[in-house]
Scaffold this active site. Structure first.
Site, PDB file in Angstrom:
ATOM      1  CE1 TYR A  32       1.146  -0.252   4.378  1.00 21.12           C
ATOM      2  CE2 TYR A  32       0.204   1.941   4.290  1.00 21.12           C
ATOM      3  CZ  TYR A  32       0.986   0.993   4.926  1.00 21.12           C
ATOM      4  OH  TYR A  32       1.613   1.331   6.099  1.00 21.12           O
ATOM      5  CG  LEU A 202       8.548   2.610   4.670  1.00 22.61           C
ATOM      6  CD1 LEU A 202       8.338   1.381   3.792  1.00 22.61           C
ATOM      7  CD2 LEU A 202       7.214   3.303   4.903  1.00 22.61           C
TER       8      LEU A 202
HETATM    9  N1  PDD Z   1       3.050   5.368   7.424  1.00 18.37           N
HETATM   10  N2  PDD Z   1       7.729   3.989   8.844  1.00 18.37           N
HETATM   11  C1  PDD Z   1       6.574   3.316   8.898  1.00 18.37           C
HETATM   12  C2  PDD Z   1       6.536   2.008   9.597  1.00 18.37           C
HETATM   13  C3  PDD Z   1       5.416   3.844   8.289  1.00 18.37           C
HETATM   14  O1  PDD Z   1       4.266   3.155   8.325  1.00 18.37           O
HETATM   15  C4  PDD Z   1       5.484   5.117   7.660  1.00 18.37           C
HETATM   16  C5  PDD Z   1       4.291   5.740   6.978  1.00 18.37           C
HETATM   17  C6  PDD Z   1       6.714   5.797   7.647  1.00 18.37           C
HETATM   18  C7  PDD Z   1       6.878   7.136   6.962  1.00 18.37           C
HETATM   19  O2  PDD Z   1       6.815   7.005   5.577  1.00 18.37           O
HETATM   20  P1  PDD Z   1       6.316   8.188   4.654  1.00 18.37           P
HETATM   21  O3  PDD Z   1       7.111   9.381   5.022  1.00 18.37           O
HETATM   22  O4  PDD Z   1       6.621   7.720   3.288  1.00 18.37           O
HETATM   23  O5  PDD Z   1       4.850   8.391   4.914  1.00 18.37           O
HETATM   24  C8  PDD Z   1       7.821   5.194   8.245  1.00 18.37           C
HETATM   25  C9  PDD Z   1       1.887   5.709   6.637  1.00 18.37           C
HETATM   26  C10 PDD Z   1       1.599   7.166   6.584  1.00 18.37           C
HETATM   27  C11 PDD Z   1       0.717   4.877   7.119  1.00 18.37           C
HETATM   28  O6  PDD Z   1       0.919   3.676   7.274  1.00 18.37           O
HETATM   29  O7  PDD Z   1      -0.374   5.406   7.293  1.00 18.37           O
END
Ligand code: PDD
Length: 282
Positions: A32, A202
């Site tokens: 996703y 991530l």
């Molecule tokens: N979450 N690490 C984890 C485990 C995450 O689930 C997320 C993002 C991030 C930050 O990634 P980014 O900057 O690309 O949003 C780091 C999203 C927002 C979610 O699961 O809703």
């Protein structure tokens, strides 16, 4: 209007149906993305779409559309729903097939779903800061994949949220990895530290924007692991994600961080981040 994207079609949300043997539903066998929309325009859409295709490759999962076609469908969805400040959620699973652990035949197409949601910028929390709880990181060893399988993250977030905290900051032994749905950063003597991009975190898009802002504005940024002790003794702590942007953390496990309010480096990054949004979504 509440239109959703289901397997190539833009339909009314009430008409959307998912098969009970969808592998996403049964196994969490899918990927996703959560993409930010500011004032009707997407932010870092390309980076999110690229990461989606990279996650697919790592999972040996095939997305039934090319990146360009898929992107234009999502833009159409945002427009149809008249989203101002919000998000678009995109999910691709390994499709529908009788339940078995091994992958279905190659001709089984992936299931693709996307929908939009209003999501205001969390201005109050960004101004005042939030609190967090330390939770042991019990997730698998491929946290670099944005997989639907989020049980480890959910258990951690629940432990934090049920105790009144905004985020769970995860640690493997003594090493801080990331937040349950965000990346984690500390500031010590003017230098920002965050976990290097490995299989244990991530590779956040917001993290990448922060890194580039630091590079362009002479803020020292180091990809270097830090310990729980270093976290608690930091001058400033912040987390970052698509929905939280640059979010100050002012207390962890009851221990006040720095001066107990958003620090100077964090606030500078917040304003650089807002500027960047303005430039990209102009
Ligand atoms: N979450 N690490 C984890 C485990 C995450 O689930 C997320 C993002 C991030 C930050 O990634 P980014 O900057 O690309 O949003 C780091 C999203 C927002 C979610 O699961 O809703």
């Amino acid at each position: 209007m509440n239109t959703v994207f289901v397997n190539g079609e833009l339909i009314d949300r009430d008409k959307a149906k998912i098969d009970i043997e969808d592998r996403g539903y049964q196994f969490g066998d899918g990927i996703y993305e959560v993409i930010r929309v500011y004032d009707g325009s997407t932010f870092t859409m390309k980076e999110h779409m690229e990461r989606l295709y990279q996650s697919a490759e790592k999972m040996k999962l095939s997305i039934p559309y090319g990146e360009e076609e898929f992107t234009s469908k999502l833009l159409k969805l945002i427009e149809l729903n008249g989203i101002g400040d919000g998000i678009v959620y995109v999910q691709v699973t390994r499709g529908v097939s009788p339940r078995q652990h091994h992958f279905p035949a190659k001709d089984v197409a992936g299931s693709v779903v996307a929908y939009t949601k209003d999501f205001p910028v969390p201005v109050g929390q960004m101004e005042n800061g939030v609190t967090a709880k330390l939770v042991e990181d019990i997730r698998w060893l491929r946290c670099d994949i944005k997989s639907l399988n989020l049980l480890g993250n959910l258990l951690a977030k629940e432990e934090a949220a049920s105790n009144g905290h905004f985020e769970a900051i995860l640690h493997r032994g003594d090493t801080v990895t990331e937040g349950s749905s965000s990346n984690a950063f500390i500031v010590k003597d003017g230098v920002i530290y965050t976990h290097p991009v490995t299989n244990l975190i991530l590779n956040g898009i917001t993290r990448r924007v922060i890194e580039s802002l630091c590079g362009k504005n002479g803020i020292m940024f180091q990809e270097k692991t830090f310990s729980v002790t270093e976290l608690l003794g930091a001058d400033e702590v912040f987390i970052a994600s698509t929905t939280s942007e640059v979010m100050p953390v002012i207390e962890i496990d009851g221990k006040v961080i720095g001066e107990g309010k958003p620090g100077a480096v964090t606030k500078r990054l917040q304003s650089l981040f807002s500027e960047r949004i303005g430039i990209e979504t102009r």
